[in-house]
Design an enzyme around this catalytic site. Structure first.
Site, PDB file in Angstrom:
ATOM      1  N   ASP A  34      -8.396  -6.495  -9.542  1.00 29.00           N
ATOM      2  CA  ASP A  34      -6.492  -6.234  -9.371  1.00 29.00           C
ATOM      3  C   ASP A  34      -6.409  -5.538  -7.873  1.00 29.00           C
ATOM      4  O   ASP A  34      -6.959  -4.773  -7.103  1.00 29.00           O
ATOM      5  CB  ASP A  34      -6.168  -5.742 -10.698  1.00 29.00           C
ATOM      6  CG  ASP A  34      -4.919  -5.453 -10.694  1.00 29.00           C
ATOM      7  OD1 ASP A  34      -4.215  -6.938 -11.525  1.00 29.00           O
ATOM      8  OD2 ASP A  34      -4.427  -4.551 -10.270  1.00 29.00           O
ATOM      9  N   GLU A  36      -3.286  -3.674  -5.862  1.00 27.81           N
ATOM     10  CA  GLU A  36      -1.806  -3.004  -6.235  1.00 27.81           C
ATOM     11  C   GLU A  36      -0.978  -3.519  -4.993  1.00 27.81           C
ATOM     12  O   GLU A  36      -2.225  -3.066  -3.494  1.00 27.81           O
ATOM     13  CB  GLU A  36      -1.725  -1.955  -6.305  1.00 27.81           C
ATOM     14  CG  GLU A  36      -2.497  -1.545  -7.888  1.00 27.81           C
ATOM     15  CD  GLU A  36      -1.768  -2.448  -9.310  1.00 27.81           C
ATOM     16  OE1 GLU A  36       0.089  -2.171  -9.089  1.00 27.81           O
ATOM     17  OE2 GLU A  36      -1.653  -2.647  -9.717  1.00 27.81           O
ATOM     18  N   HIS A 176      -0.992  -0.338 -14.280  1.00 28.86           N
ATOM     19  CA  HIS A 176      -0.558  -1.182 -11.923  1.00 28.86           C
ATOM     20  C   HIS A 176      -1.165   0.166 -12.223  1.00 28.86           C
ATOM     21  O   HIS A 176      -0.817  -0.217 -10.947  1.00 28.86           O
ATOM     22  CB  HIS A 176       1.502  -0.742 -12.791  1.00 28.86           C
ATOM     23  CG  HIS A 176       1.954  -1.938 -13.473  1.00 28.86           C
ATOM     24  ND1 HIS A 176       2.298  -2.854 -13.355  1.00 28.86           N
ATOM     25  CD2 HIS A 176       2.205  -1.193 -14.603  1.00 28.86           C
ATOM     26  CE1 HIS A 176       2.287  -3.366 -14.202  1.00 28.86           C
ATOM     27  NE2 HIS A 176       4.048  -2.324 -15.167  1.00 28.86           N
ATOM     28  N   ASP A 181      -6.149  -1.942 -14.450  1.00 24.11           N
ATOM     29  CA  ASP A 181      -6.222  -3.426 -14.657  1.00 24.11           C
ATOM     30  C   ASP A 181      -7.109  -4.574 -15.048  1.00 24.11           C
ATOM     31  O   ASP A 181      -7.264  -5.457 -15.129  1.00 24.11           O
ATOM     32  CB  ASP A 181      -4.592  -4.046 -13.246  1.00 24.11           C
ATOM     33  CG  ASP A 181      -3.177  -3.189 -14.195  1.00 24.11           C
ATOM     34  OD1 ASP A 181      -3.265  -1.952 -15.347  1.00 24.11           O
ATOM     35  OD2 ASP A 181      -2.314  -3.563 -13.579  1.00 24.11           O
TER      36      ASP A 181
END
Length: 593
Positions: A34, A36, A176, A181
């Site tokens: 994942d 960001e 988040h 995540d």
């Protein structure tokens, strides 16, 4: 940045070609990742701010990876609020040039998993390209895409990660942040796999291609593919009475047939066929070209009800320029050995009639069907009165003048279509200028039918008049495939064994090849589809002509040179563009010795 747990590549990476049932999910190493970011598009300037990943196999966590990434730019305020990642947190973090190589090393040998994978994998691939790093070519599983095929409205209102985490009782709540995540996505992946296991999905191949439209009854028939080899060939689905339901071809028989029982085959018609099928017969072929040709022949032989194309190659039409004192054009269903000229074959009578009318619009030969004496004495028809026929029936023209027009027509059919093209283009232009676009469209369709038919006839005739062509190509595995083509029909196919004498092998293949006899017309020894499949192979990159008996020639001034131009015009259907007026001789294809 935490250190990555180093693992050996999955054993299936080395042995997948020996596994006849796909790679079991329990043996696959998954790297759930994942990201960001500062925005939604790497190409638009957005940067990675955090990478989190979890490596799992057989339900066991093998290692975790987490690092913040310095984006070298201000993090937008709303992104900072959403993720909790501030500018001060990333000021001492490694840049993407350091973080990405570390992640790729951690993920090496695994299958990437992400929720909305195109986003995460897209960012990773973009920055790998920016750094000049070759992308490892990971296989990818998208849990969001998979969930949309498994989760119903009764399960969850949507397929967001937060919603799915609740459905599958994830031990980590998505917040988040990349690692959290990724951990939640691991639980979602395992929950989806558990549900799919009850539906018969047990391998990576089945997971990647799963579709909810494939019924459990279809999946229960996976055993029908177990006896098939991983080789190119043709497969036949049969019912309980051994009637052929469907014929197909593939580079890998086992893999393709299994897809009918898993997910990649979702056509309703095919689902119905699989429900009826009781057995699958495979015919292994030496090459993919042989498989394509065998498929066409088997479809024509069995006429399976679930095949939509190629079932009736005998249902064709030809335009015939007759051999008689006053020749005419006629629409016929078969070619005779009568020295006449033929245009075709046409798969549709309607298209044949359009091409016939294009010729009649350009050449004023008679259109009546009765036989005329050498010196006829009949009354002229309406076409003669309109100036659209030379009217040999009432003696308005002599044999020499009529023969000259017929000679021009014969040349148009075999070599240069320019007279038809020029004639109909002038008509279309005039009609368009008068805003009679519907009439112009009629002539456009007639011209398109003629050009395609003339190009097809000329290309097919060039091949089918050659007694023998031997051609070869180096395949992906380094070996040479060889094909013997006689009068446009595939007579033999093979692959030269490693270490074998190539010349001796080719001679042996030619000696054992099918004996093919020729006949009249553009397709004397095979269906038009078979000869066209062979032509496409011969014209593909990397083909070597080993030997030619006869002369394989195509008219440079023929219809093929107009085909692309006319198709572009026909596609637009908005303007009338004059055709190229190049002239040329003939192209001769010479063998490579």
């Amino acid at each position: 940045m935490s250190s990555a747990v180093r693992t050996r590549p999955s054993r299936w990476e080395a042995q997948r070609s020996f596994d006849e049932l796909g790679r079991p999910l329990r043996d696959i190493t998954f790297c759930v990742v994942d990201l960001e970011t500062t925005g939604g598009s790497a190409e638009g300037g957005s940067m990675i701010t955090e990478i989190g990943a979890v490596k799992v196999r057989g339900g066991e966590v093998l290692g975790e990876f987490q690092t913040l990434v310095n984006p070298r730019s201000e993090i937008p305020a709303f992104i900072a609020v959403l993720t909790g990642i501030s500018n001060s947190m990333v000021v001492d973090a490694p840049p993407v040039e350091s973080a990405l190589p570390a992640f790729l090393e951690f993920a090496q040998g695994s299958v990437l998993v992400a929720h909305n994978a195109p986003f995460d994998v897209g960012f990773l691939k973009y920055f790998a390209e920016q750094q000049g790093r070759p992308w490892p070519g990971f296989e990818v599983v998208d849990t969001a895409k998979l969930a949309r095929r498994v989760i119903t409205r009764d399960d969850a209102p949507n397929c967001k990660l937060s919603s799915l985490a609740k459905v599958f009782h994830s031990t980590t709540t998505p917040n988040h942040r990349a690692l959290s995540d990724a951990r939640a996505t691991v639980d979602v992946l395992h929950g989806l796999m558990a549900r799919l296991g009850s539906l018969g999905v047990h391998t990576l191949e089945e997971l990647q291609t799963f579709s909810g439209r494939v019924t459990p009854a279809q999946r229960r028939k996976r055993h029908l593919a177990e006896a098939l080899p991983h080789a190119p060939g043709v497969y036949l689905f049969e019912d309980e009475r051994r009637r052929v339901l469907y014929v197909g071809t593939s580079r890998d028989l086992r893999t393709r047939v299994r897809s009918y029982f898993t997910a990649s085959e979702t056509r309703t018609r095919m689902g119905e066929m699989v429900g009826i099928a009781e057995r699958v017969t495979g015919i292994e072929c030496a090459t993919t070209l042989e498989a394509q040709v065998r498929e066409l022949r088997l479809i024509a032989q069995h006429k399976p009800r679930y095949n939509r194309r190629s079932r009736f190659p005998e249902k064709v039409h030809f335009i015939k320029l007759t051999r008689e004192p006053w020749p005419r054009l006629a629409l016929v269903k078969r070619v005779l050995d009568d020295a006449a000229d033929y245009l075709g074959p046409f798969g549709s009578k309607k298209v044949a009639e359009k091409a016939l009318q294009a010729l009649h619009d350009s050449f004023p030969i008679r259109q009546c069907s009765e036989r005329l004496a050498r010196r006829p004495s009949k009354s002229p028809c309406v076409l003669a009165e309109m100036g659209k026929c030379l009217s040999p029936c009432d003696g308005s023209t002599d044999e020499a003048a009529y023969a000259e027009v017929v000679g021009q027509l014969r040349q148009t059919l075999s070599e240069e279509p320019d007279r038809v093209i020029d004639s109909l283009t002038v008509r279309m232009t005039a009609l368009a200028a008068d805003e009679r676009f519907e009439e112009a469209g009629i002539h456009r369709d007639r011209l398109a039918a003629f050009i395609r038919a003339a190009a097809r006839t000329q290309r097919l005739s060039a091949l089918t008049r050659c007694p023998e062509i031997v051609a070869s190509r180096r395949e992906d595995d380094g070996r040479w495939s060889v094909h013997v083509i006689r009068y446009g029909r595939l007579a033999a196919a093979g692959v030269i064994p490693a270490g074998a004498n190539a010349h001796a092998y080719v001679d042996q293949l030619k000696a054992s090849a099918e004996t093919v006899t020729t006949g009249p017309g553009p397709t004397p020894s095979a269906s038009a589809e078979e000869s066209e499949v062979i032509l496409r192979w011969l014209e593909a990159p990397g083909i070597r002509l080993v030997d030619i008996d006869g002369e394989w020639t195509c008219p440079v001034g023929g219809a093929t040179r107009h085909l692309a131009v006319h198709d572009a015009v026909n596609e637009s259907r908005k303007s009338l563009v004059p055709f190229d007026d190049q002239r040329g001789l003939t192209t001769v294809h010479q063998p490579v010795r």
